[in-house]
Design a protein around this motif. Sequence first.
Motif, PDB file in Angstrom:
ATOM      1  N   MET A 193      22.572 -39.466   8.670  1.00 19.67           N
ATOM      2  CA  MET A 193      24.028 -39.512   8.518  1.00 19.67           C
ATOM      3  C   MET A 193      24.723 -39.714   9.866  1.00 19.67           C
ATOM      4  O   MET A 193      25.721 -40.423   9.962  1.00 19.67           O
ATOM      5  CB  MET A 193      24.534 -38.228   7.855  1.00 19.67           C
ATOM      6  N   CYS A 196      24.392 -43.360  10.713  1.00 12.69           N
ATOM      7  CA  CYS A 196      25.319 -44.164   9.915  1.00 12.69           C
ATOM      8  C   CYS A 196      26.749 -44.034  10.446  1.00 12.69           C
ATOM      9  O   CYS A 196      27.474 -45.033  10.558  1.00 12.69           O
ATOM     10  CB  CYS A 196      25.262 -43.727   8.454  1.00 12.69           C
ATOM     11  N   GLN A 197      27.155 -42.809  10.765  1.00  6.68           N
ATOM     12  CA  GLN A 197      28.503 -42.605  11.292  1.00  6.68           C
ATOM     13  C   GLN A 197      28.694 -43.352  12.613  1.00  6.68           C
ATOM     14  O   GLN A 197      29.713 -44.022  12.823  1.00  6.68           O
ATOM     15  CB  GLN A 197      28.766 -41.111  11.491  1.00  6.68           C
ATOM     16  N   TYR A 213      31.662 -40.227   6.231  1.00 11.40           N
ATOM     17  CA  TYR A 213      30.584 -39.630   7.028  1.00 11.40           C
ATOM     18  C   TYR A 213      31.055 -38.379   7.762  1.00 11.40           C
ATOM     19  O   TYR A 213      30.288 -37.426   7.937  1.00 11.40           O
ATOM     20  CB  TYR A 213      30.018 -40.661   8.018  1.00 11.40           C
TER      21      TYR A 213
END
Length: 511
Positions: A193, A196-197, A213
Amino acid sequence: MPIETKVPAQPPRTLEAWVKLLESVRIPVPKQSYDRVLAAINDSRRSLRDIAELMQDSPALVLSVMREANHPANASQAEPAESLEIALNRLGLTRIEQLLKRLPSLPADEVPPVLGQFQLISQHASQQASGLFASRLARLWQEIHWGSLLFLAPLWPLALAYPKLLDTWELRVIHKGEKAAEVEQELFGVRIMALCQTMAEYWRLPQWVTQGYRMLLDEREQLAQVFNIARDQDVLSQQHRLDEEPGLRRWFNQPANTALLANGLALAAQVGWDNPHLLRWQLLTALYLQTSLDDVQQQVHQQAAASARRHAHQVLFHPAEALIWPWQQRRPHPGMLAPPPPSSEELNRWRTLCQDLLAQPSPFTNTVHLATQAREALLACGMQRIMLLTLDKATDYLRVQQTAGLPKEAAAMALQVPQSKLLQKLMSKAGQLRLTPENHGQFSALLPAPLRALFRSEHLLLRSLAVNDQVMMLAVADQGGNPLADISVQAFGKTAQCIERALSVFANRKG
């Protein structure tokens, strides 16, 4: 146009290194979409809105255009483009055509499957978002559509660069229930995560993506509070509890949360329609829409079917397929299925190799020659990862003689027998141990750490091989971590007997 991106064999281990690598990955566009959009760009009768509609069938193309429009060198405005149409207007037709010609294209059936699967999930999420939320928030339909479609975009280049990593992550975290933090640290060096952020912020993707996110990473406490309310099956009671916490209500009712909810639904549906992760997202969606769980489930099923009609691909799995299955049936991960049995050609080769092992007088010039033949026989019977170790009696070490399907560094491994009770037992007398999910907890901890690290598997065979009751060799094998096929297990046992016979004949050779 071929894919020219080259990635290092060893994946990055830091956020900075991941960003640098994923930024360089060129995601292929399906050739049919590529050709249609290029033709439309060169057709003076087509508007930018027409071109935007044609691009929607290719998530990779949408991402490339959004990244280009929002790149600091191209974005004169402070705010990133929140929709594809705005991005196209910023770039103009000439720049769009130049961008398109820089991108690789592939026939749809040649797009790598892990990449294709993640893009299909994104398209399914976009359909869920449009069906569940767009009619209620009509003026925000573009933000809903593009935010939900691009939410998982940071994973697309990762799926192209290191498909096995994401496949392993899915198997271990989603299907086997291992702790995400531990698995991700081992596989990626960072949390998924967080990666992704970071990528979403670097690419200046729509604000709803980065906000989702942030909710998952920094606002988990509020998310847990909302979920606790969502579990209350009484809709009136839910509303009373939210009324008592107006700050929490405002936080949860933000339109941007629709992108996260839609992707949670689409991702969880990949596993099965009755899994607890999906129920959690359905409950949250019901609370957001102020409706019942039954109503949300019906709508989600309808949107899944609508997505399948638009996006389904014959080589990829769409959750709508599972709507006609028995309710509790789930799609097993390929890593949870036994591989197909060896082909007749492979079994014929296996028989030939075993005949060579049984030949008299011994055809082998040395033990390395013999171990090579043994490795090939084990491969022919269906084993995919193999290690053959010989015992150095002078030092009580097991040293690697042959490997297959393992990293190069495995060849340098040496195991000290006295330090492992399991090895002591196996080396004291010829025997076989088969690890299964049922006994894995009992025996896995007894395996030497280097061996356990190489064979991360609940399905493993260990067999010690003896000549005249003296153990000389240890064979370790599995089928890539998958459940073991019965025919391959039987063939493994027969191969071990042939290797023992070959060792005996070789030891007793004349001269």
